[in-house]
Each structure stands twice: as C-alpha cells, then as structure tokens.
Design an enzyme around this catalytic site. Structure first.
Site: not given
Length: 434
Positions: A22, A171-172, A198, A311
């Site tokens: 994903k 980190s997004q 991340s 995750d």
C-alpha cells in the site's frame, strides 16, 4: 449493516502471493499523476486507502483508467494533472487514509488548487498541525474546524524556501512536501527537527520520485529540493507488502509452515524488519528462491524497538504473548495516533482472550499466556483484526471479532488468503455490538 468474523484454532500451512505494498502503491500513483502524458502502474491490489488516493488524484485533475491485472490485481493507466490554476473549489474525500490526506494537501498547495479535503473514521482527529503551519508559512491559506483536521479547505499558492518539521510526529508530512516542493519555481530545504522516525518510508518516497525523474539530495538532517523539476512518465510494477506479510509470518512462527511470494528481499520497506524480529523470537525464516518460508521454533521473548516499524506492533505483540518469557516493545508512542490508539487496542485485544499485555506511554510488555476463546473488539482497525486472527490460531476456542469489513482498508482479500492457508474465518452480517 456491519459484519463480524469468527476464527477457529488451528494451524496455517501453504503458499500465497502477498498483495502489493500500500505504501509503495500510494507513492507510485501520486508520482504518475504529477507527470505529463501517460504512466502505467501495474499489479496494484485495490483497497479502500488506495481507492481514496485514486479518487483524490482524479478530483485534482488526473485522468485514471484501470485494466484487470494478474491474480486479482489492477493495472492503473494515469494521465497527469494538467497545470493551471482554478477558482473552483474541488472536493477531495480521503476516506480514512492518513497517507492520502498528508501526501496530497501539500501537492494541491504546490499546484495552486483550491480544495476541500474531507475524511471519515478517526482521520478528522489525526494530527496535521505542524504540516499546516509549515504550509501556511509559505503561501497556503488553510482553514479547519476547531479541534479537528477535517474538513480542511485549502487556497493559495505554495512558495519555495526553508521548511522545518519535527521528525517524531509523522514521516507522512515529509513525503507530502517531497512530492510538492520540486514543482515550485525555486529551490527549497526541508529540515528535520530531532530524530526522523519511520525513516524507511522516506526512502520509499525518494525511490518513487527517482522513478519519475525527480532528484532530491539528502543531507544529515535535511533534504535539498531543487525547484522547477518536471515529473516524467514511467511504467513500473508495485512490489509486495511487508506490512501485511507479518500476519502470516507470525502464524508460521506459531507452528505453521507458510510460504509467501511477491516480496522483495531487498525492499526499502522498513517493515521488512519483521524477518529479523521473528528470527529473534526463534522462528525459522528462509528464502527459497523468490519465496519466503516461515516455520515455528522454540519461541522466546525479546526487546523490540518499534520507532521505525510502528505498523508491525499489533502482530508482533500478538505473537509475543505466545513466546516463553517476556517481550518489551518500546518506542511506539505514535501508535496512539493511528486508526485506533494501537497501544490500548492491541492490549485490549490480547487481554480479551486471557493474554497478558501491559501498556505504557511508549509501548507494550507481554508475557507467555494461555489464551481462551471469546469476543474481541477490532476498534475498526484493520491491523487489530488481522492480529486477532493470528491469536485465534492458538486459543482454546473460537474468537469472534467485530467490524470485519475494516480489513478492506488495506487487505480486502485477507479472509480469502487466510482460508487458502487452511484457516477458518466465518464472516456474518450483524447489527449487534460485541
């Protein structure tokens, strides 16, 4: 109408192909939508989060068509967003996908597009403050309701310059700006304040940017982003998802014999670390050509630093409470900001079945447990439900989990693959709360 699913004790054995990553798919689709002409991203396995990104890219002006690929996957043919300003406010529904929202708000600002972003579930409550502050300091005008992220209405044109974001929130934020800043008419510097957690997700972003011909220079605590770059069309294939592999590898570690195909053993996905951690538990993992095989062993607890792999925590915690001794998972405080508070929900899942799991601010401590059957809340969180499916294999009775449809967020064929490996997963429609 919601659904529940009941899993039964047993052992998983056999071979499946993992769905596409994903994380990789989001990034390739966005890079393709920013390139003029047509790009092709093959072998993407659809999920609610991927659908959200495709829908928002379409709303921003990309033309996207699909063809059926192999093994139930989809090939995406994407004609890029046509540059140009618009006075019409576009509607962009991000579903429950934090990646879609955080990646595409900066992109829309760089394109100078007025957009109203919406979302569902916990997404309106998930943090965006630091990213919003960075964007509004550089030309964007953003309004949100008091105390919430969504609906978020965006106007204005993003400008190049000096950007600074904390490394321990998401980190997004960095990924969104790394997609957006090359489009601007000047050079930018994106500085990391503190330690970047991340970090492997940033490597995935830079890989996707390279695929589209975009160049980023990485320094010790910053990214140097030349402006006036042009995304180039490309054709590629999405690789398998290490974040989903962990559920079946954990099942193998607990006494099964699992073979997974579609994974890249050299992947930049940080969740590839699940192999190292499961080996530390005592599982037997080996590569047989392009197939990863996992079998059980004499499992024992260990220390797990989850700062770079949040995750993986629900599945690893589930596995760990069936290992001798104690396991301490730490560095996971950001889990409280996911689809559920995953420190609390993971512990609740394990305790619902008689397991021992103690939360703290930073993580979870588990100890060897005897598990009984029972009912478990998924908290509408796909990773909690799939972790409960792993625990159910070693319970002494059936395990029923609510909101079974939450797997559609990332892994719609999870129950099918679980059954292919010999597991029992009975899904029923229900109006009742567990």
């Amino acid at each position: 109408m919601s659904r529940s699913v009941t899993f039964y004790p047993g052992t998983l054995n056999g071979e499946i192909r993992l769905p596409s990553s994903k994380s990789v798919s989001h990034r390739l689709l966005i890079a393709a939508a920013l390139a003029p002409g047509e790009s092709i991203v093959r072998r993407v396995d659809p999920s609610n989060d991927i659908h959200a990104t495709v829908q928002v890219l379409s709303a921003l002006g990309a033309a996207i068509r699909t063809e059926s690929g192999s093994g139930g996957s989809v090939d995406y043919y994407i004609s890029g967003i046509t540059p140009g300003h618009s006075d019409t406010v576009k509607s962009a529904d991000c579903g429950e996908s934090g990646s879609t929202l955080r990646f595409l708000v900066p992109v829309a600002a760089a394109l100078g597009l007025p957009v109203r972003f919406t979302g569902h579930g916990r997404l309106p409550e998930r943090p965006m403050g630091e990213l919003i502050d960075a964007l509004t300091a550089h030309g964007a005008a953003i309004s949100t309701p008091a105390g919430y992220t969504l609906p978020l209405t965006l106007h204005g044109q993003l400008t190049p310059g000096e950007y600074t974001l904390p490394g321990n929130i998401s980190s997004q934020y960095f990924t969104g700006l790394l997609f957006a800043l090359p489009l601007l008419n000047g050079d930018s510097r994106l500085t990391i304040a503190g330690k970047l957690e991340s970090a492997a997700y940033i490597d995935l972003t830079i890989d996707a940017l390279k695929t589209a011909g975009i160049h980023i220079k990485k320094e010790a605590n910053a990214f140097i982003i030349p402006g006036n770059q042009r995304y180039q069309p490309f054709e590629t294939q999405a690789e398998g998802d290490w974040s989903q592999a962990v559920f079946f590898l954990a099942a193998g570690a607990l006494g099964g014999d699992i073979r997974l195909t579609g994974l890249n053993p050299e992947s930049a996905q940080g969740d590839r670390a699940c192999c190292k951690i499961l080996r530390a538990f005592g599982a037997d993992l080996t590569w047989e050509g392009n197939t990863l095989r996992c079998r059980g062993g004499d499992l024992h607890g260990c220390e797990i630093d989850a700062a770079q792999i949040p995750d993986l925590v629900p599945a690893l915690a589930a596995c760990s409470c069936l290992c001798r001794g104690e396991t301490h998972i730490y560095g996971a405080n950001r889990l409280r900001l996911k689809e559920s508070d995953r420190i609390a929900s993971t512990c609740a899942m394990i305790r619902s079945l008689g397991g021992i799991a103690e939360p703290d601010d930073d993580g979870i401590t588990t100890r060897l447990s005897h598990l009984h059957g029972g009912t478990v809340r998924s908290f509408n969180d796909h990773r909690i439900l799939m972790s409960a499916a792993v625990l159910a294999l070693k319970a002494d009775g059936p395990v029923t989990v609510d909101q079974a449809e939450c797997v559609n967020k990332s892994y719609p064929r999870f129950f099918e693959d679980y059954r292919t490996l010999g597991g029992i997963a009975n899904v029923i429609d229900t109006r009742d709360e567990l």
